[in-house]
Design a protein around this motif. Structure first.
Motif, short mmCIF file in Angstrom:
data_model
loop_
_atom_site.label_atom_id
_atom_site.label_comp_id
_atom_site.label_asym_id
_atom_site.label_seq_id
_atom_site.Cartn_x
_atom_site.Cartn_y
_atom_site.Cartn_z
N ASN A 166 -4.15 4.24 1.94
CA ASN A 166 -4.40 2.78 1.99
C ASN A 166 -5.53 2.37 1.06
O ASN A 166 -5.47 1.32 0.40
N GLU A 167 -6.58 3.19 1.01
CA GLU A 167 -7.79 2.81 0.26
C GLU A 167 -7.78 3.26 -1.19
O GLU A 167 -8.57 2.79 -2.00
N ARG B 247 0.82 -1.21 0.00
CA ARG B 247 0.00 0.00 0.00
C ARG B 247 0.86 1.26 0.00
O ARG B 247 0.49 2.26 0.60
N LYS C 63 -14.75 12.02 -3.91
CA LYS C 63 -13.90 11.40 -2.89
C LYS C 63 -13.05 12.48 -2.23
O LYS C 63 -12.65 13.46 -2.88
N ILE D 198 -11.06 8.94 2.77
CA ILE D 198 -10.20 7.77 2.62
C ILE D 198 -8.76 8.21 2.85
O ILE D 198 -8.46 9.40 2.96
N LEU E 103 -7.80 0.70 -3.81
CA LEU E 103 -8.90 -0.27 -3.78
C LEU E 103 -10.20 0.29 -4.34
O LEU E 103 -11.23 -0.36 -4.26
N LEU E 104 -10.17 1.49 -4.91
CA LEU E 104 -11.38 2.12 -5.42
C LEU E 104 -12.06 1.24 -6.47
O LEU E 104 -11.40 0.68 -7.35
#
Length: 451
Positions: A158-159, A45, A255, A155, A162-163
């Motif tokens: 890290n995220e 990540r 986002k 977010i 992963l979107l």
């Protein structure tokens, strides 16, 4: 007293894995526990997926350049689904490599969280306990989101990998290298990108001339970079987030990503019960040999909040093994570390900024700023910077700062010279490689400023 292991490592990132492997290769009996994925921040990540996203985002500019060079290129846009599938397959492959490296080195691994019970005992999340002569904590860091109304809607880095789909627009909050890199990435992928930074200028602590050039280049590329601005509050509005900033302006974003800092991941490890001191930001306090106040317990990498870079964690792991297992007390060298910031434009740096150097001695500054040939021909050139900060007294190059495509590659090589103590005259004696951007580093004849 006999122990289950000579060394028990908590954390399967770059630093912990390297220390475990090297100790095991030297004959030690080693175990390692990792509660998440092997490879840690960098591989899973952080630097690796981030750099792949940088590559992906740069193709939009390359396609334009290709047309300018005479190539007939048709563009159908960027497929996040295609890229994301390949990205995660690559991360799975790399995690497999890390697991195999440990296995082939003879390190026993546990897919569990480890916690200290006493100076020689680790309790795993499955309830079992393991004893070891030495324990090494290498649990890394974790992104933190400040306490702002609606903060749970954001977010972190890290995220971002992963979107499910790319947002139409995004707000990135922060001014460090992670925030600034992702602003360039998202902008390059076609996402309308806004970046807030509460301070005067992004990339605080880096050379002022270099960071100004990066900020100018980001704005020129299309990033809406707003300094002296922060988030006051966030609320969900349908599928979007309504953000009110500290200037009273409101806007809607698909986002919001926070990259305002990372904290050492050292909570609930049993440290306080053992009297292991934690310092600024919750970091584990260690001495020059990475030893905590409990002699059998050591810590390396981001959890110690010294220099939070993957190659530094690896060096600290190697120094730990030298010290503890090879009888050769070795302190990791944190001086003159070259580093790259994969912003767009990219930046590479080693040594002192002009401001830091001028505060400690009389200096000369040599710099050249120009439009590089490859992009200039294509008609979309951003300026690049080649800069040396030189001591008047010793003539040593105290700092080298590059803002240019490929700056990271260049600073690795310039870093060798600066680490060796090269003088300005050593640079001058080196014949230029022509035509390149980096040749400017050896053809800078007269200082642009001196103090």
């Amino acid at each position: 007293m006999s122990f289950d292991y000579d060394l028990f490592v908590i954390g399967g990132g770059s630093g912990g894995v390297r220390a475990a492997r090297v100790a095991a290769a030297g004959g030690a009996k080693v175990a390692l526990a990792e509660e998440d994925r092997y490879g840690g921040t960098c591989v899973i990540r952080g630097c690796v997926p981030k750099k792949l996203m940088v590559f992906a985002s740069e193709y939009s500019g390359m396609i334009e350049d290709g047309r300018a060079y005479g190539w007939d290129i048709t563009e159908n846009g960027f497929s996040w689904d295609h890229f994301k599938g390949k990205l995660h397959a690559e991360l799975d492959r790399l995690e497999g490599i890390y697991r195999n490296l440990l296995k082939n080195s003879g390190v026993e691994t546990f897919d569990a969280r480890g916690k200290l019970v006493n100076p020689h005992t680790v309790e795993l999340s499955d309830g079992t306990t393991k004893t070891a002569k030495h324990i090494l904590i290498a649990t890394g860091g974790w992104p933190s989101i400040p306490d702002v109304p609606g903060g749970e809607l954001a977010i972190t880095s890290n995220e971002i990998f992963l979107l499910d789909k790319l947002p139409e627009n995004i707000l990135i909050v922060g001014g460090g290298y992670i925030a600034s890199e992702f602003a360039g990435i998202m902008n390059g992928l076609g996402v309308k990108t806004t970046q807030f930074y509460r301070g005067e200028q992004i990339l605080r602590g880096f050379d002022e001339e270099a960071r100004n050039m990066v900020a100018d280049g980001m704005r020129e590329a299309g990033v809406d970079l707003q300094v002296n601005t922060n988030v006051a509050s966030m609320v969900q509005e349908g599928d979007q987030i309504r953000v009110t900033d500290t200037n009273g302006t409101e806007a809607l974003y698909d986002k919001v990503m926070y990259a305002t800092g990372r904290a050492p991941k050292a909570d609930n490890l049993g440290l306080e019960e053992l009297g292991i001191e934690r310092g600024r930001n919750g970091a584990i306090v260690v001495d020059q040999y990475s030893q905590t106040g409990v002699p059998s317990v050591y810590a390396i990498g981001d959890v110690t909040d010294r220099v939070n870079l993957t190659p530094v964690a690896i060096r600290e792991g190697m120094a730990f093994v030298e010290t503890v297992f090879n009888g050769n007390p070795t302190s990791p060298d944190h001086d003159l570390i070259p580093t790259a910031i994969f912003t767009q434009p990219e930046m590479g740096t080693i040594g002192l900024s002009e401001e830091e150097a001028a505060a400690q001695e009389a200096i000369e500054v040599y710099s050249a700023s120009f439009k590089p040939m490859q992009q200039s021909f294509a008609g979309r050139a951003q300026k690049v910077l080649m800069k040396l900060v030189v001591s008047k007294a010793s003539r040593k190059v105290l700092g080298c700062h590059i803002v240019a495509p490929g700056a990271g590659e260049m600073i690795q090589l310039a870093g060798i010279a600066v680490k060796m103590g090269a003088t300005k005259e050593d640079f001058d004696r080196t014949v230029a490689v022509h035509p390149t951007m980096s040749e400017e580093l050896v053809t800078l004849k007269t200082p642009v400023r001196s103090t």
